[in-house]
Design a protein around this motif. Structure first.
Motif, PDB file in Angstrom:
ATOM      1  N   TYR A  69       0.830  -1.198   0.000  1.00  0.00           N
ATOM      2  CA  TYR A  69       0.000   0.000   0.000  1.00  0.00           C
ATOM      3  C   TYR A  69       0.865   1.250   0.000  1.00  0.00           C
ATOM      4  CZ  TYR A  69       1.111  -0.215   5.005  1.00  0.00           C
ATOM      5  OH  TYR A  69       1.767  -0.285   6.199  1.00  0.00           O
ATOM      6  N   VAL A  70       0.220   2.367  -0.329  1.00  0.00           N
ATOM      7  CA  VAL A  70       0.823   3.690  -0.189  1.00  0.00           C
ATOM      8  C   VAL A  70      -0.244   4.590   0.438  1.00  0.00           C
ATOM      9  CG1 VAL A  70       0.149   4.382  -2.551  1.00  0.00           C
ATOM     10  CG2 VAL A  70       1.971   5.621  -1.361  1.00  0.00           C
ATOM     11  N   GLU A  71       0.182   5.437   1.382  1.00  0.00           N
ATOM     12  CA  GLU A  71      -0.756   6.322   2.078  1.00  0.00           C
ATOM     13  C   GLU A  71      -0.370   7.784   1.872  1.00  0.00           C
ATOM     14  OE1 GLU A  71      -2.487   4.514   5.992  1.00  0.00           O
ATOM     15  OE2 GLU A  71      -0.390   3.889   5.892  1.00  0.00           O
ATOM     16  N   ASP A  72      -1.386   8.615   1.729  1.00  0.00           N
ATOM     17  CA  ASP A  72      -1.243  10.063   1.549  1.00  0.00           C
ATOM     18  C   ASP A  72      -1.745  10.726   2.826  1.00  0.00           C
ATOM     19  OD1 ASP A  72      -1.723  12.772   1.013  1.00  0.00           O
ATOM     20  OD2 ASP A  72      -2.424  12.418  -1.027  1.00  0.00           O
ATOM     21  N   TRP A  73      -0.820  11.338   3.571  1.00  0.00           N
ATOM     22  CA  TRP A  73      -1.142  12.001   4.834  1.00  0.00           C
ATOM     23  C   TRP A  73      -1.033  13.511   4.661  1.00  0.00           C
ATOM     24  CZ3 TRP A  73      -2.515   8.896   8.938  1.00  0.00           C
ATOM     25  CH2 TRP A  73      -2.152   7.535   8.871  1.00  0.00           C
ATOM     26  N   ARG A  74      -1.943  14.273   5.310  1.00  0.00           N
ATOM     27  CA  ARG A  74      -1.923  15.727   5.209  1.00  0.00           C
ATOM     28  C   ARG A  74      -1.797  16.361   6.600  1.00  0.00           C
ATOM     29  NH1 ARG A  74      -2.166  17.436  -0.315  1.00  0.00           N
ATOM     30  NH2 ARG A  74      -2.249  15.411  -1.394  1.00  0.00           N
ATOM     31  N   LEU A  75      -0.762  17.195   6.752  1.00  0.00           N
ATOM     32  CA  LEU A  75      -0.578  17.917   8.008  1.00  0.00           C
ATOM     33  C   LEU A  75      -1.744  18.879   8.191  1.00  0.00           C
ATOM     34  CD1 LEU A  75       1.247  18.626  10.446  1.00  0.00           C
ATOM     35  CD2 LEU A  75       2.282  20.399   9.016  1.00  0.00           C
ATOM     36  N   GLN A  76      -2.436  18.767   9.314  1.00  0.00           N
ATOM     37  CA  GLN A  76      -3.583  19.631   9.572  1.00  0.00           C
ATOM     38  C   GLN A  76      -3.096  21.015  10.026  1.00  0.00           C
ATOM     39  OE1 GLN A  76      -6.929  18.323   8.875  1.00  0.00           O
ATOM     40  NE2 GLN A  76      -5.308  17.168   7.843  1.00  0.00           N
ATOM     41  N   PRO A  77      -3.719  22.077   9.504  1.00  0.00           N
ATOM     42  CA  PRO A  77      -3.218  23.430   9.791  1.00  0.00           C
ATOM     43  C   PRO A  77      -3.376  23.804  11.253  1.00  0.00           C
ATOM     44  CG  PRO A  77      -5.309  23.518   8.603  1.00  0.00           C
ATOM     45  CD  PRO A  77      -4.883  22.086   8.599  1.00  0.00           C
ATOM     46  N   SER A  78      -2.357  24.446  11.777  1.00  0.00           N
ATOM     47  CA  SER A  78      -2.381  24.930  13.155  1.00  0.00           C
ATOM     48  C   SER A  78      -1.476  26.146  13.251  1.00  0.00           C
ATOM     49  CB  SER A  78      -1.893  23.854  14.131  1.00  0.00           C
ATOM     50  OG  SER A  78      -1.771  24.380  15.449  1.00  0.00           O
ATOM     51  N   ALA A  79      -1.892  27.136  14.023  1.00  0.00           N
ATOM     52  CA  ALA A  79      -1.010  28.244  14.370  1.00  0.00           C
ATOM     53  C   ALA A  79       0.132  27.707  15.229  1.00  0.00           C
ATOM     54  CB  ALA A  79      -1.787  29.320  15.116  1.00  0.00           C
ATOM     55  N   PRO A  80       1.258  28.419  15.277  1.00  0.00           N
ATOM     56  CA  PRO A  80       2.320  27.991  16.191  1.00  0.00           C
ATOM     57  C   PRO A  80       1.774  27.820  17.609  1.00  0.00           C
ATOM     58  CG  PRO A  80       3.109  29.737  14.759  1.00  0.00           C
ATOM     59  CD  PRO A  80       1.627  29.634  14.524  1.00  0.00           C
ATOM     60  N   GLY A  81       2.220  26.796  18.281  1.00  0.00           N
ATOM     61  CA  GLY A  81       1.728  26.509  19.628  1.00  0.00           C
ATOM     62  C   GLY A  81       2.615  25.494  20.295  1.00  0.00           C
ATOM     63  N   PRO A  82       2.180  24.967  21.428  1.00  0.00           N
ATOM     64  CA  PRO A  82       3.029  24.034  22.167  1.00  0.00           C
ATOM     65  C   PRO A  82       3.152  22.689  21.470  1.00  0.00           C
ATOM     66  CG  PRO A  82       0.865  24.188  23.182  1.00  0.00           C
ATOM     67  CD  PRO A  82       0.901  25.242  22.115  1.00  0.00           C
ATOM     68  N   LEU A  83       4.280  22.063  21.669  1.00  0.00           N
ATOM     69  CA  LEU A  83       4.484  20.661  21.314  1.00  0.00           C
ATOM     70  C   LEU A  83       4.822  19.950  22.614  1.00  0.00           C
ATOM     71  CD1 LEU A  83       4.775  18.365  19.215  1.00  0.00           C
ATOM     72  CD2 LEU A  83       7.200  18.976  19.068  1.00  0.00           C
ATOM     73  N   ILE A  84       3.892  19.160  23.086  1.00  0.00           N
ATOM     74  CA  ILE A  84       4.040  18.486  24.373  1.00  0.00           C
ATOM     75  C   ILE A  84       3.810  16.996  24.155  1.00  0.00           C
ATOM     76  CG2 ILE A  84       3.079  18.212  26.704  1.00  0.00           C
ATOM     77  CD1 ILE A  84       2.240  21.189  26.520  1.00  0.00           C
ATOM     78  N   GLY A  85       4.757  16.188  24.561  1.00  0.00           N
ATOM     79  CA  GLY A  85       4.631  14.743  24.466  1.00  0.00           C
ATOM     80  C   GLY A  85       4.903  14.101  25.807  1.00  0.00           C
ATOM     81  N   LEU A  86       3.900  13.421  26.356  1.00  0.00           N
ATOM     82  CA  LEU A  86       4.012  12.757  27.659  1.00  0.00           C
ATOM     83  C   LEU A  86       3.544  11.314  27.516  1.00  0.00           C
ATOM     84  CD1 LEU A  86       2.376  15.542  29.892  1.00  0.00           C
ATOM     85  CD2 LEU A  86       4.816  15.183  29.472  1.00  0.00           C
ATOM     86  N   ARG A  87       4.387  10.358  27.859  1.00  0.00           N
ATOM     87  CA  ARG A  87       4.004   8.943  27.792  1.00  0.00           C
ATOM     88  C   ARG A  87       3.465   8.506  29.151  1.00  0.00           C
ATOM     89  NH1 ARG A  87       7.302   4.539  25.863  1.00  0.00           N
ATOM     90  NH2 ARG A  87       5.453   3.841  24.712  1.00  0.00           N
ATOM     91  N   LEU A  88       2.250   7.978  29.159  1.00  0.00           N
ATOM     92  CA  LEU A  88       1.602   7.588  30.407  1.00  0.00           C
ATOM     93  C   LEU A  88       2.242   6.327  30.990  1.00  0.00           C
ATOM     94  CD1 LEU A  88      -0.750   8.098  32.421  1.00  0.00           C
ATOM     95  CD2 LEU A  88      -2.104   6.512  31.028  1.00  0.00           C
ATOM     96  N   ILE A  89       2.654   6.424  32.236  1.00  0.00           N
ATOM     97  CA  ILE A  89       3.150   5.259  32.957  1.00  0.00           C
ATOM     98  C   ILE A  89       1.979   4.542  33.611  1.00  0.00           C
ATOM     99  CG2 ILE A  89       4.640   4.461  34.831  1.00  0.00           C
ATOM    100  CD1 ILE A  89       6.389   6.966  34.268  1.00  0.00           C
ATOM    101  N   GLU A  90       1.175   5.297  34.374  1.00  0.00           N
ATOM    102  CA  GLU A  90      -0.003   4.715  35.004  1.00  0.00           C
ATOM    103  C   GLU A  90      -0.944   5.800  35.481  1.00  0.00           C
ATOM    104  OE1 GLU A  90       1.604   2.503  38.341  1.00  0.00           O
ATOM    105  OE2 GLU A  90       1.355   4.233  39.668  1.00  0.00           O
ATOM    106  N   GLU A  91      -2.184   5.392  35.692  1.00  0.00           N
ATOM    107  CA  GLU A  91      -3.200   6.254  36.301  1.00  0.00           C
ATOM    108  C   GLU A  91      -3.835   5.476  37.442  1.00  0.00           C
ATOM    109  OE1 GLU A  91      -7.705   7.494  35.175  1.00  0.00           O
ATOM    110  OE2 GLU A  91      -6.206   8.089  33.679  1.00  0.00           O
ATOM    111  N   ARG A  92      -3.869   6.089  38.640  1.00  0.00           N
ATOM    112  CA  ARG A  92      -4.403   5.422  39.826  1.00  0.00           C
ATOM    113  C   ARG A  92      -5.348   6.328  40.596  1.00  0.00           C
ATOM    114  NH1 ARG A  92      -1.879   0.757  41.648  1.00  0.00           N
ATOM    115  NH2 ARG A  92       0.075   0.226  40.557  1.00  0.00           N
TER     116      ARG A  92
END
Length: 309
Positions: A131-154
Motif C-alpha cells: 500500500y501507499v498512504e497520503d497524509w496531510r498535516l492539519q493546519p495549526s497556528a504555532p503553539g506548544p508541542l508536548i509529548g508525555l508517555r503515560l506510565i499509570e493512572e491510579r
C-alpha cells in the motif's frame, strides 16, 4: 502551558521536525488497485512516540450506551476500532514502532513506514509494496508541542490502577490521548473481535476488553480540547482532559492530579518533550532551481491549485 514554559525540555533524539504534528490520512491505495478515501485515520507525532486512531465514518459508528446494551453486530463495530501509542524510531528513511499500547490484541500494521514530505503532504510507502498512504498535516497556528508517555493512572486513596500505558500529545490546536488497559489481556492467538464475540452478554469480560481509550481533540491549551473522534463513543464532544494539576514529579517525569466522578486520581507520565512554541508549517520550500521553474510555469501550474487537508 505553564509546565512547558517553566520546565521546557527537548530530547536529544527525535524524528525530523517535518514529521511532527497532527496528520489526517487523505487516501490509502492498495496493490490490488483499490483506494480508501473515507476511513478516519489520525496520526499524531511527538518527537519519539506516535498516537494513531482509525475509525469508520460517523454513520457506521455506534451510539454511546452501556456495553451490555450493544447488539453482537454493534460490539463488532467497536472491536474493529483501532487506537494505539508506540515509541517511534527514525533511521533517516524508515519509521518503525515498538512497545505499543493498543486496543487491538494483534499488530494490524507490522511494516515500517518509508516516508517523505512535500508541502503539507507526507507520503508513506509500505516496503512490501502492499500500500501507499497520503497524509496531510492539519493546519495549526504555532503553539506548544508536548509529548508525555503515560506510565499509570491510579485512584489516590484506594491505589486502584485505572490505566497503564498510553500517552498525551499536544501539538498546537490539536491533542490526542491514549489510556491503556489496567491489566493486559492474556494472549491466546485470537483477535479482539473474536474475544468480544465470545464475551457478548458478559458485562465484566466486555469491560476488561474495552478498558481502553484513544481520542483526538481540537482546541487550545487556553480554552481546552474537545474530543472529536474516539474509540469510545461516549467521549465525543467531551473535554479531552483537565489541563490543571500538572507538576514535575522527579527527573524526566510529570504528575497530574485530577478528579474523575468525584474520586481523586493521579496520572504519572514520562516526558518525551515540553516545548512551549513550535511552528507547524504547511510548506517545505523550493530549492533555487525548483523555485525558478515554478515561477516560470506558474500560469499553468497554479491554474487550479488549492490546499488539501
Amino acid at each position: 502551558m505553564e509546565l512547558a514554559e517553566r520546565h521546557a525540555r527537548r530530547p536529544a533524539t527525535s524524528v525530523p521536525d517535518w514529521m511532527l504534528g497532527y496528520y489526517k490520512r487523505r487516501a490509502i491505495s492498495f496493490a490490488n488497485g483499490d483506494t480508501d478515501l473515507d476511513t478516519h485515520v489520525c496520526w499524531v507525532q511527538s518527537r519519539n512516540f506516535t498516537i494513531d486512531l482509525r475509525l469508520p465514518l460517523a454513520e457506521d459508528q455506534v451510539p454511546a450506551r452501556a456495553l451490555a446494551d450493544y447488539s453482537a453486530a454493534e460490539l463488532q463495530v467497536l472491536a474493529n476500532h483501532e487506537g494505539w501509542e508506540a515509541l517511534s524510531h527514525w533511521d533517516g528513511e524508515r519509521l518503525a514502532w515498538r512497545g505499543d499500547t493498543s486496543l487491538q490484541l494483534h499488530n494490524r500494521w507490522p511494516e515500517p513506514a518509508l516516508l517523505s514530505r512535500i508541502g503539507n503532504c507526507m507520503i508513506e510507502f509500505a516496503p512490501s509494496g502492499a500500500y501507499v498512504e497520503d497524509w496531510r498535516l492539519q493546519p495549526s497556528a504555532p503553539g506548544p508541542l508536548i509529548g508525555l508517555r503515560l506510565i499509570e493512572e491510579r485512584e489516590v486513596d484506594s491505589g486502584r490502577l485505572r490505566h497503564r500505558g498510553g500517552g498525551l500529545i499536544v501539538c498546537g490546536g490539536y491533542a490526542a490521548l491514549v489510556l491503556g488497559r489496567p491489566e493486559p489481556i492474556e494472549e491466546d492467538g485470537r483477535m479482539l473481535r473474536e474475544r468480544v464475540a465470545e464475551a457478548a452478554g458478559d458485562a465484566q469480560r466486555l469491560a476488561a476488553l474495552f478498558a481502553f481509550e484513544t481520542s483526538l481533540a481540537h482546541g487550545s491549551v487556553v480554552d481546552g480540547f474537545q474530543v472529536a473522534l474516539s474509540t469510545r463513543p461516549g467521549r465525543v464532544g467531551q473535554p479531552l482532559l483537565s489541563l490543571e494539576g500538572f507538576e514535575p514529579a522527579g527527573e524526566g517525569q510529570v504528575r497530574q492530579r485530577f478528579e474523575a466522578g468525584g474520586v481523586a486520581c493521579q496520572r504519572l507520565f514520562a516526558i518525551d518533550t515540553l516545548e512551549p512554541v513550535f511552528d507547524f508549517p504547511q510548506a517545505t520550500g523550493f530549492g533555487a532551481d525548483a523555485a525558478s521553474w515554478f515561477q516560470r510555469e506558474a500560469p499553468t501550474l497554479t491554474r487550479y491549485t488549492r490546499p488539501l487537508y
